[in-house]
Design an enzyme around this catalytic site. Sequence first.
Site, PDB file in Angstrom:
ATOM      1  N   LYS A 184       0.852  -1.196   0.000  1.00  0.00           N
ATOM      2  CA  LYS A 184       0.000   0.000   0.000  1.00  0.00           C
ATOM      3  C   LYS A 184       0.883   1.240   0.000  1.00  0.00           C
ATOM      4  CE  LYS A 184      -3.966   1.980   2.551  1.00  0.00           C
ATOM      5  NZ  LYS A 184      -4.809   1.837   3.746  1.00  0.00           N
ATOM      6  N   SER A 198      -9.586   1.675   2.841  1.00  0.00           N
ATOM      7  CA  SER A 198      -8.746   2.442   1.950  1.00  0.00           C
ATOM      8  C   SER A 198      -7.674   1.635   1.231  1.00  0.00           C
ATOM      9  CB  SER A 198      -8.078   3.578   2.720  1.00  0.00           C
ATOM     10  OG  SER A 198      -7.219   3.052   3.720  1.00  0.00           O
ATOM     11  N   SER A 217      -9.703  -0.572   7.098  1.00  0.00           N
ATOM     12  CA  SER A 217      -9.174  -0.328   5.747  1.00  0.00           C
ATOM     13  C   SER A 217      -8.532  -1.522   5.083  1.00  0.00           C
ATOM     14  CB  SER A 217      -8.169   0.825   5.790  1.00  0.00           C
ATOM     15  OG  SER A 217      -8.861   2.036   5.918  1.00  0.00           O
TER      16      SER A 217
END
Lengths: 92, 497, 501
Positions: B87, B162, B186
């Site tokens: 990420k 996210s 997330s």
Amino acid sequence: MVGVEEVRHLAHLARIGMKEEELRLYTEQINEILTYFNMLDELDIGNDIEPYRMSREYKAMRDDIPVAFSAGNALSNAKNVKGRFIKAPKMG
Amino acid sequence: MVSSSKIALSAYELVEEVKVGSISVEDYIASMIERIGSMDERINAYITLNDHALEEARMIDKMVKGYSNDNGSYATKSLLGVPLAVKDNISTQGIRTTCASRMLEDYVPLYDATVVKRLKGAGAIVIGKTNMDEFGMGSTTEFSAFGATHNPWVYERVAGGSSGGSAAALAACMASIALGSDTGGSVRCPASFCSIYGLKPTYGLLSRYGLISYANSLECIGLMARSVLDLALMLKVAAGSDMQNDHTSIDANSSISLDLESMNHDLKGMRFATIREIVESEGTDEPVRDSMFDALSSVERLGAVVEEVSIPSLRYALASYYTIAMAEASSNLARYDGVRYGYTAQPDGVAWNEFYSKIRSNFGSEVKRRIMLGTYVLSSGYYGRYYMKAQKARALIRDEMLKVLNHYNAIMLPTMPILPPRIGERISDPLRLYMVDICTVIANLAGIPALSIPYSMYNGLPIGVQFMARHLDEPLLLRIAYALESARGDKVRRCMI
Amino acid sequence: MTSIGNSDARVRIGLEIHCQLTALRSKLFCTCPADYRGKEPNTNVCPVCLGMPGTLPLLNRRAIEYAMMLALVLNCKIPSRITFYRKNYFYPDLPKNFQITQYNAYEQASVGVDGVVELDDLDGSSKTIRIRRLQLEEDPGRLAYDGSIDRSNYALVDYNRAGVALVEIVSEPDFNAPNEVRLFLNRLASILEHLGICNPALEGAVRCDANVSIGEQARVEIKNINSFKDVERAVTFEITRQRSLAARGIEIRGETRHWDDARRITVQARAKEEEEDYRYFPEPDIPSIVISSKDVEAIKASMPELPHARVERFVNVYSLSRDTAKILVGEKHLADLFEASIKYYDNARSVANWIVTDLKGYLERYDDGGGDGSSSSSNSVILAKVTPKHIAELAMLVDSGKINRATARQILQRVIATGMLPSAIVQSINVDMLSNKDELASIVDKVIEEERKAFMDALSNEKALNYLLGKVMRYSNGRADPKLVLSMLKERVIGTSKTGQ
Ligand SMILES: [Mg+2]
Ligand SMILES: [Zn+2]
């Protein structure tokens, strides 16, 4: 609840430039969200509940041993430089 | 090139083949990069690819062939040659790390996050940096300066957020394992929406060093994979104290045993609780509730007992969570001012307040909203009303959750109360968007581990089920997942090939 | 000198003192070396102290120990749980745009709280200064400008200092006079030196803000006082300024003023400082730190000897007068010099007197008479040359009657200039005391000849006699034995009166 002027002040505290229509939109949304947060008011929590907080023994902290950083140039991401200095805006 | 069936291998299967030399890592990485090249234009899972991935792959091939003088130490590397998606809020030395924000569009970290360093040390190859909601603020990966990530199963739907890029990359076989971060769900939300596993570990079990802060006291680096064994492999490598970099990390690696293969495939003697307030909530979609009840009978067939409990304080979970997260965020994000790194302008002749305001107006709309709200709840006169109350509510929720976990081995919930929404469907109404985090934030508030397990599909849309356990009881979560994975067999697809 | 007794109860002065923990080897929250002085800009930095994304603060345990030591000496309570807070404000020298510090509004969480310091050094009277809190925090970086600040279009930032450990001490406004402030700061400097945690002589190691108010008038903050020595000056100036405004019926505004150490005045801060809202909240990356009573006991046990105990020891073991002992201990380097010197010559009182009167007197003259507790750097240069052996020899030469004090003082100057041992200097310039009556007689006669009037006065006036003695000493370049000269002068005076001349 908050008005546009208060939101303008928040934007200043947070140093975020905002246009007037942005300020108005945020005022509306912030009020909506704060109204939701206000449910915390109804929560009858006495002082017997400590706010959540992590703790750790003092001995677990770091030893005082210096190690200079050597893995690369610490300034490599700075674009406004002058010699070894970083250029920043002037106060005032 | 590597065949498409090989591309979908689990990490542990891939490592076996790499070690015996039946797969060349260079070929494997090249095929994956090619696959990304052909698929990612539509999915938009990656922001940046690692230019050195092929080079690193060649190094590993050399090791395996005995051409390098590493004395065969590769044999001990449990993630040898495994393509890892990271990420874009987790620092990677020499690879641009943007947090999906204009503010960091060209920022290149000088160091690797501890977890990245550990996975690389076990032989993993960072293949690229994945898309996300800017600074982790969102549940759909639509709030990205680099465009939304699309759900690989249904393109017009969101991938969740996210950590949407990481989940989508795994579901589309554009990586074998992935790192995300989980502040309020997330990792679990996109895992559920994309039909993969997403583990939010116990707070502090994985070092946060290198994870770019959004809400420090809530967030963790999370692990994402397509199989339970892969999750276990990753956890073993990534977990452990990092007190020399992170004073909030905990030393628990040795106490966690992750020997899954010797585990029974049943759940005999297990007691699970569901939470009435969430299962019965109007906000929970019908197909999600159905899937949840189906999962419930699955675990009962495996021998577990499930009971319903009530946790009334959960009513305050979202208000508490968002107050704390926004407060911490407003302070964490103050450093992006265009002086030391990131987006900037010439400071000559510009007054400082004006300079900062101009630079910082380049945050995205959701980030600005949260910074403003965080600034408000911390400002003088409001601290006691919002921030302090939120922390007290958090303590209360945590106590009640731990009390339930005294009587039950785990809490069982839907991961997300809704199916993956269409892109653009929810993002204009911030408060409504916050509401979908209700099932996930409670694990972050309590600091306990939680795992989203891919369970079913509804009209082609993935639905996950979530388990939360006591502090450091990750092995139990993996055991539940392993039992369900075996029981469900082909009924759950975890990658679209 | 005004005494405490003369202090004006309407004048209220509070102090906020920042001391760098210069004895630490690394910064407060990262492992960068703590000694940033003299380094190229931005070479003493790392991702942590530059506030790079993803970095976390790593608290230096030694910093807590040092701060706890100081808190204990200032009689503070040490909470069982100490917590760091973020103070949020934007400033170019602040890498994260917040400072990690401590804060006591929601709980007592700083390293020390509620301390007291007794000021008992002057005129037998004493008073209590309350310490509100003692806290640890990080130093910001430093700003520089191309040319002057007014001409420059931008600021230049050097983060080498960013993250260095500071202890902030905040007093209640309990001082009523500038000399009380001086006394307190001298005491603090001596404590810092004895604990060995901060060297106040290093440039920028101690900084002080003061707040001053008179009666019901508004409070004025003075910032930017960069040495302890200037605090008394700044406060004195400010009291005078406020009094003269009040005398003319002008209301005193609550404001922030800066100390201009070149002009020695306080000036109004450039821009009206904005009422800041710092949005304090607990630093989530540093857990609250639990301190047990056992920890506190261990810290106490590890503390070096403190000024108070050292004074007692000097009085009891070396039979020094309390005043002499206090003067020595007031400046740790003098006390250290004393203890080292008596290893070479064990007449402690004479060594102490030599240091307290002759050496210290010399240093003060050299040091423009500021009378500050901390030695200036020129003084430290001098002190580096004067070794314990020098002091021991000087005291010994005087005691044995080989030279007189005046000569010894001259020799001290040569010691400082050349680093030679006093015994060697005495030999080289033959400054042994003149105690030959014949040699002295010619000088005495010459003086009587020149100072006829004084000589006549000396019949009835002791002062005139001393005047004549001084003159003889001067003609002999200080070598004359004053006792002998005095007796010779007296002989002549008596002789004169007998002959009725
Ligand atoms: Mg301070
Ligand atoms: Zn540093």
